[in-house]
Design a protein around this motif. Structure first.
Motif, PDB file in Angstrom:
ATOM      1  N   ASN A   7       0.835  -1.202   0.000  1.00  0.00           N
ATOM      2  CA  ASN A   7       0.000   0.000   0.000  1.00  0.00           C
ATOM      3  C   ASN A   7       0.873   1.257   0.000  1.00  0.00           C
ATOM      4  OD1 ASN A   7      -2.291   1.482   0.063  1.00  0.00           O
ATOM      5  ND2 ASN A   7      -2.704   1.220   2.240  1.00  0.00           N
ATOM      6  N   LEU A   8       1.903   1.236   0.859  1.00  0.00           N
ATOM      7  CA  LEU A   8       2.762   2.418   0.970  1.00  0.00           C
ATOM      8  C   LEU A   8       3.506   2.674  -0.339  1.00  0.00           C
ATOM      9  CD1 LEU A   8       4.197   2.097   4.595  1.00  0.00           C
ATOM     10  CD2 LEU A   8       2.361   3.565   3.774  1.00  0.00           C
ATOM     11  N   ALA A  11       0.818   3.745  -3.097  1.00  0.00           N
ATOM     12  CA  ALA A  11       0.246   5.082  -2.883  1.00  0.00           C
ATOM     13  C   ALA A  11       1.278   6.179  -3.117  1.00  0.00           C
ATOM     14  CB  ALA A  11      -0.301   5.189  -1.454  1.00  0.00           C
ATOM     15  N   GLY A  12       2.554   5.851  -2.943  1.00  0.00           N
ATOM     16  CA  GLY A  12       3.579   6.904  -2.970  1.00  0.00           C
ATOM     17  C   GLY A  12       4.399   6.970  -4.241  1.00  0.00           C
ATOM     18  N   THR A  15       2.394   9.229  -7.338  1.00  0.00           N
ATOM     19  CA  THR A  15       2.027  10.545  -6.802  1.00  0.00           C
ATOM     20  C   THR A  15       3.263  11.437  -6.621  1.00  0.00           C
ATOM     21  OG1 THR A  15       2.015   9.489  -4.645  1.00  0.00           O
ATOM     22  CG2 THR A  15      -0.125   9.922  -5.631  1.00  0.00           C
ATOM     23  N   VAL A  16       4.306  10.879  -6.016  1.00  0.00           N
ATOM     24  CA  VAL A  16       5.501  11.698  -5.767  1.00  0.00           C
ATOM     25  C   VAL A  16       6.245  11.951  -7.083  1.00  0.00           C
ATOM     26  CG1 VAL A  16       7.662  11.899  -4.480  1.00  0.00           C
ATOM     27  CG2 VAL A  16       5.670  10.868  -3.384  1.00  0.00           C
ATOM     28  N   THR A  19       4.505  14.678  -8.953  1.00  0.00           N
ATOM     29  CA  THR A  19       4.739  15.963  -8.265  1.00  0.00           C
ATOM     30  C   THR A  19       6.060  16.565  -8.736  1.00  0.00           C
ATOM     31  OG1 THR A  19       3.644  15.140  -6.276  1.00  0.00           O
ATOM     32  CG2 THR A  19       5.072  17.038  -5.981  1.00  0.00           C
ATOM     33  N   LEU A  72       1.786  21.202  -5.982  1.00  0.00           N
ATOM     34  CA  LEU A  72       0.721  20.290  -5.536  1.00  0.00           C
ATOM     35  C   LEU A  72      -0.660  20.951  -5.573  1.00  0.00           C
ATOM     36  CD1 LEU A  72       2.615  18.685  -2.526  1.00  0.00           C
ATOM     37  CD2 LEU A  72       1.727  17.427  -4.497  1.00  0.00           C
ATOM     38  N   PRO A  77      -1.682  15.536  -7.729  1.00  0.00           N
ATOM     39  CA  PRO A  77      -1.518  14.218  -8.342  1.00  0.00           C
ATOM     40  C   PRO A  77      -2.803  13.387  -8.333  1.00  0.00           C
ATOM     41  CG  PRO A  77       0.346  14.708  -6.940  1.00  0.00           C
ATOM     42  CD  PRO A  77      -0.652  15.795  -6.709  1.00  0.00           C
ATOM     43  N   VAL A  78      -3.622  13.553  -7.295  1.00  0.00           N
ATOM     44  CA  VAL A  78      -4.942  12.904  -7.297  1.00  0.00           C
ATOM     45  C   VAL A  78      -5.948  14.034  -7.563  1.00  0.00           C
ATOM     46  CG1 VAL A  78      -6.592  11.504  -5.959  1.00  0.00           C
ATOM     47  CG2 VAL A  78      -4.119  11.238  -5.578  1.00  0.00           C
ATOM     48  N   GLU A  81     -11.747  13.268  -6.103  1.00  0.00           N
ATOM     49  CA  GLU A  81     -11.985  12.322  -5.003  1.00  0.00           C
ATOM     50  C   GLU A  81     -13.479  12.164  -4.800  1.00  0.00           C
ATOM     51  OE1 GLU A  81     -11.248  10.341  -2.878  1.00  0.00           O
ATOM     52  OE2 GLU A  81      -9.067  10.266  -2.872  1.00  0.00           O
ATOM     53  N   THR A 147      -5.188  18.666  -1.558  1.00  0.00           N
ATOM     54  CA  THR A 147      -4.385  17.726  -2.344  1.00  0.00           C
ATOM     55  C   THR A 147      -4.188  16.377  -1.662  1.00  0.00           C
ATOM     56  OG1 THR A 147      -3.310  19.522  -3.502  1.00  0.00           O
ATOM     57  CG2 THR A 147      -2.089  17.459  -3.408  1.00  0.00           C
ATOM     58  N   ALA A 149      -6.332  15.211   0.583  1.00  0.00           N
ATOM     59  CA  ALA A 149      -7.655  15.006   1.174  1.00  0.00           C
ATOM     60  C   ALA A 149      -7.666  15.574   2.604  1.00  0.00           C
ATOM     61  CB  ALA A 149      -8.086  13.551   1.129  1.00  0.00           C
ATOM     62  N   ALA A 154      -7.558  11.015   5.472  1.00  0.00           N
ATOM     63  CA  ALA A 154      -6.621  11.793   4.654  1.00  0.00           C
ATOM     64  C   ALA A 154      -5.345  10.991   4.436  1.00  0.00           C
ATOM     65  CB  ALA A 154      -6.306  13.111   5.349  1.00  0.00           C
ATOM     66  N   GLY A 157       0.728   9.695   3.907  1.00  0.00           N
ATOM     67  CA  GLY A 157       2.099   9.890   3.434  1.00  0.00           C
ATOM     68  C   GLY A 157       2.458  11.349   3.186  1.00  0.00           C
TER      69      GLY A 157
HETATM   70  C1  HEM Z   1       2.085  13.864  -3.699  1.00  0.00           C
HETATM   71  C2  HEM Z   1       1.946  12.744  -3.028  1.00  0.00           C
HETATM   72  C3  HEM Z   1       0.636  12.198  -2.536  1.00  0.00           C
HETATM   73  C4  HEM Z   1      -0.649  12.638  -2.747  1.00  0.00           C
HETATM   74  C5  HEM Z   1      -1.112  13.836  -3.564  1.00  0.00           C
HETATM   75  C6  HEM Z   1      -1.526  11.743  -2.023  1.00  0.00           C
HETATM   76  C7  HEM Z   1      -2.906  11.887  -1.978  1.00  0.00           C
HETATM   77  C8  HEM Z   1      -3.735  11.064  -1.254  1.00  0.00           C
HETATM   78  C9  HEM Z   1      -5.163  11.200  -1.186  1.00  0.00           C
HETATM   79  C10 HEM Z   1      -5.990  12.271  -1.912  1.00  0.00           C
HETATM   80  C11 HEM Z   1      -5.642  10.229  -0.368  1.00  0.00           C
HETATM   81  C12 HEM Z   1      -7.110   9.971   0.022  1.00  0.00           C
HETATM   82  C13 HEM Z   1      -7.620   8.828  -0.803  1.00  0.00           C
HETATM   83  C14 HEM Z   1      -9.082   8.551  -0.524  1.00  0.00           C
HETATM   84  O1  HEM Z   1      -9.647   9.047   0.431  1.00  0.00           O
HETATM   85  O2  HEM Z   1      -9.681   7.811  -1.289  1.00  0.00           O
HETATM   86  C15 HEM Z   1      -4.495   9.454   0.074  1.00  0.00           C
HETATM   87  C16 HEM Z   1      -4.568   8.352   0.912  1.00  0.00           C
HETATM   88  C17 HEM Z   1      -3.473   7.627   1.316  1.00  0.00           C
HETATM   89  N1  HEM Z   1      -2.147   7.886   1.042  1.00  0.00           N
HETATM   90 FE1  HEM Z   1      -1.442   9.366  -0.123  1.00  0.00          FE
HETATM   91  N2  HEM Z   1      -0.773  10.791  -1.401  1.00  0.00           N
HETATM   92  C18 HEM Z   1       0.554  11.025  -1.686  1.00  0.00           C
HETATM   93  C19 HEM Z   1       1.641  10.319  -1.253  1.00  0.00           C
HETATM   94  C20 HEM Z   1       1.598   9.240  -0.403  1.00  0.00           C
HETATM   95  C21 HEM Z   1       2.759   8.512   0.086  1.00  0.00           C
HETATM   96  C22 HEM Z   1       4.210   8.865  -0.255  1.00  0.00           C
HETATM   97  C23 HEM Z   1       2.285   7.523   0.865  1.00  0.00           C
HETATM   98  C24 HEM Z   1       3.031   6.476   1.638  1.00  0.00           C
HETATM   99  C25 HEM Z   1       4.319   6.464   1.861  1.00  0.00           C
HETATM  100  C26 HEM Z   1       0.835   7.618   0.890  1.00  0.00           C
HETATM  101  C27 HEM Z   1      -0.009   6.782   1.582  1.00  0.00           C
HETATM  102  C28 HEM Z   1      -1.378   6.901   1.631  1.00  0.00           C
HETATM  103  C29 HEM Z   1      -2.245   5.973   2.334  1.00  0.00           C
HETATM  104  C30 HEM Z   1      -1.788   4.744   3.124  1.00  0.00           C
HETATM  105  C31 HEM Z   1      -3.554   6.429   2.146  1.00  0.00           C
HETATM  106  C32 HEM Z   1      -4.859   5.807   2.678  1.00  0.00           C
HETATM  107  C33 HEM Z   1      -5.259   6.477   3.986  1.00  0.00           C
HETATM  108  C34 HEM Z   1      -6.581   5.913   4.525  1.00  0.00           C
HETATM  109  O3  HEM Z   1      -7.407   5.466   3.742  1.00  0.00           O
HETATM  110  O4  HEM Z   1      -6.769   5.987   5.748  1.00  0.00           O
HETATM  111  N3  HEM Z   1       0.461   8.681   0.113  1.00  0.00           N
HETATM  112  N4  HEM Z   1      -3.357   9.981  -0.475  1.00  0.00           N
END
Ligand code: HEM
Length: 208
Positions: A7-8, A11-12, A15-16, A19, A72, A77-78, A81, A147, A149, A154, A157
Motif C-alpha cells: 500500500n505504501l 500510494a507513494g 504521486t511523488v 509531483t 501540488l 496528483p490525485v 476524489e 491535495t 484530502a 486523509a 504519506g
Molecule cells: C504527492 C503525493 C501524494 C498525494 C497527492 C496523495 C494523496 C492522497 C489522497 C488524496 C488520499 C485519500 C484517498 C481517498 O480518500 O480515497 C491518500 C490516501 C493515502 N495515502 Fe497518499 N498521497 C501522496 C503520497 C503518499 C505517500 C508517499 C504515501 C506512503 C508512503 C501515501 C499513503 C497513503 C495511504 C496509506 C492512504 C490511505 C489512507 C486511509 O485510507 O486511511 N500517500 N493519499
C-alpha cells in the motif's frame, strides 16, 4: 505486513513522481523562482560541496517547501476524489446529500478557486506559503489545500512526500539545469493520477 508495505509503495510511487515532474516544469518556466530556490539551497549547504540534506535540514528549505506546495496546489496528483454520506446531510451550500449518496469533488478545481486562493490563483508563487518575513512556512488547513484530502481518511504519506520531493528536487536543481525543449506543449492527462499528457521533454546540463 505485506499488504501495508505494498500500500505504501503503490500510494507513494506515481504521486511523488508526478509531483516532481510538475515542479521541475514550473521551476523551469519561472526563472525568478528557480533563482530563489538555488539561493536558499546554497545558503543552507554550509560550503560549496554538494551533499544530500537530512530531514532536519530539509525543514529549513522553506522556499522550496512553498514551491512544492504550489506544484501540488496547481497540479494535484490525485485530481478528484469522492466521499459517501454515512447519514443524510445538508451541506453548507444548502444541497442535501442522502444517506449513502456519493459526492464527487474536484481537487484540481479547488486548487484554482479565487475564493480560496485569491485573484492570483493562477500564479506559481511559493511566497503564498511563507510568513511575511519569509522565515517560515504558514499552515494552510487541509480543507482549503485538499491535495492530500482531509479528515480521518486523509493521506498518511503527506510528511514523507515533502521529504522525498524536497530531497530529490534540491539534488536535481542544485546540480543540473533543466530546460524544457522548445515547442514542447505541456498539458495534463485525463487520468486518475495527473500525469503530463505527453511527458516532459527537457534538456539537462550540469550546472557550473
Ligand atoms: C504527492 C503525493 C501524494 C498525494 C497527492 C496523495 C494523496 C492522497 C489522497 C488524496 C488520499 C485519500 C484517498 C481517498 O480518500 O480515497 C491518500 C490516501 C493515502 N495515502 Fe497518499 N498521497 C501522496 C503520497 C503518499 C505517500 C508517499 C504515501 C506512503 C508512503 C501515501 C499513503 C497513503 C495511504 C496509506 C492512504 C490511505 C489512507 C486511509 O485510507 O486511511 N500517500 N493519499
Amino acid at each position: 505486513m505485506r499488504d501495508t508495505a505494498f500500500n505504501l509503495i503503490a500510494a507513494g510511487r506515481d504521486t511523488v513522481t508526478v509531483t516532481l515532474v510538475w515542479l521541475l516544469w514550473l521551476v523551469a518556466s519561472n526563472p525568478e523562482v528557480e533563482k530563489k530556490i538555488l539561493e536558499e539551497i546554497k545558503a543552507n549547504l554550509g560550503g560549496n560541496r554538494w551533499r544530500f540534506f537530512g530531514v532536519e535540514e530539509l525543514n529549513k528549505l522553506v522556499y522550496l517547501h512553498g514551491a512544492v506546495c504550489e506544484a501540488l496546489r496547481l497540479y494535484p496528483p490525485v485530481p478528484f476524489e469522492h466521499r459517501t454520506a454515512a447519514e443524510t446531510e445538508t451541506l453548507p451550500s444548502g444541497h442535501t446529500v442522502r444517506k449513502n449518496g456519493r459526492v464527487l469533488f474536484s481537487i484540481y478545481s479547488m486548487g484554482r478557486m479565487e475564493e480560496i486562493w485569491g485573484g492570483d490563483w493562477m500564479v506559481f508563487r511559493p511566497e503564498r506559503w511563507l510568513s511575511p518575513d519569509g522565515s517560515k512556512n504558514v499552515h494552510i488547513p487541509s480543507y482549503k489545500f485538499m491535495t492530500f484530502a482531509a479528515g480521518p481518511r486523509a493521506c498518511l504519506g503527506k510528511k514523507i512526500t515533502f521529504v522525498h520531493a524536497k530531497q530529490v528536487a534540491s539534488a536535481v536543481l542544485c546540480n543540473y539545469k533543466v530546460e524544457v525543449v522548445e515547442g514542447h506543449r505541456v498539458s495534463p492527462a485525463v487520468s486518475i493520477v495527473l500525469f503530463m499528457k505527453d511527458g516532459l521533454n527537457v534538456r539537462v546540463s550540469r550546472r557550473k
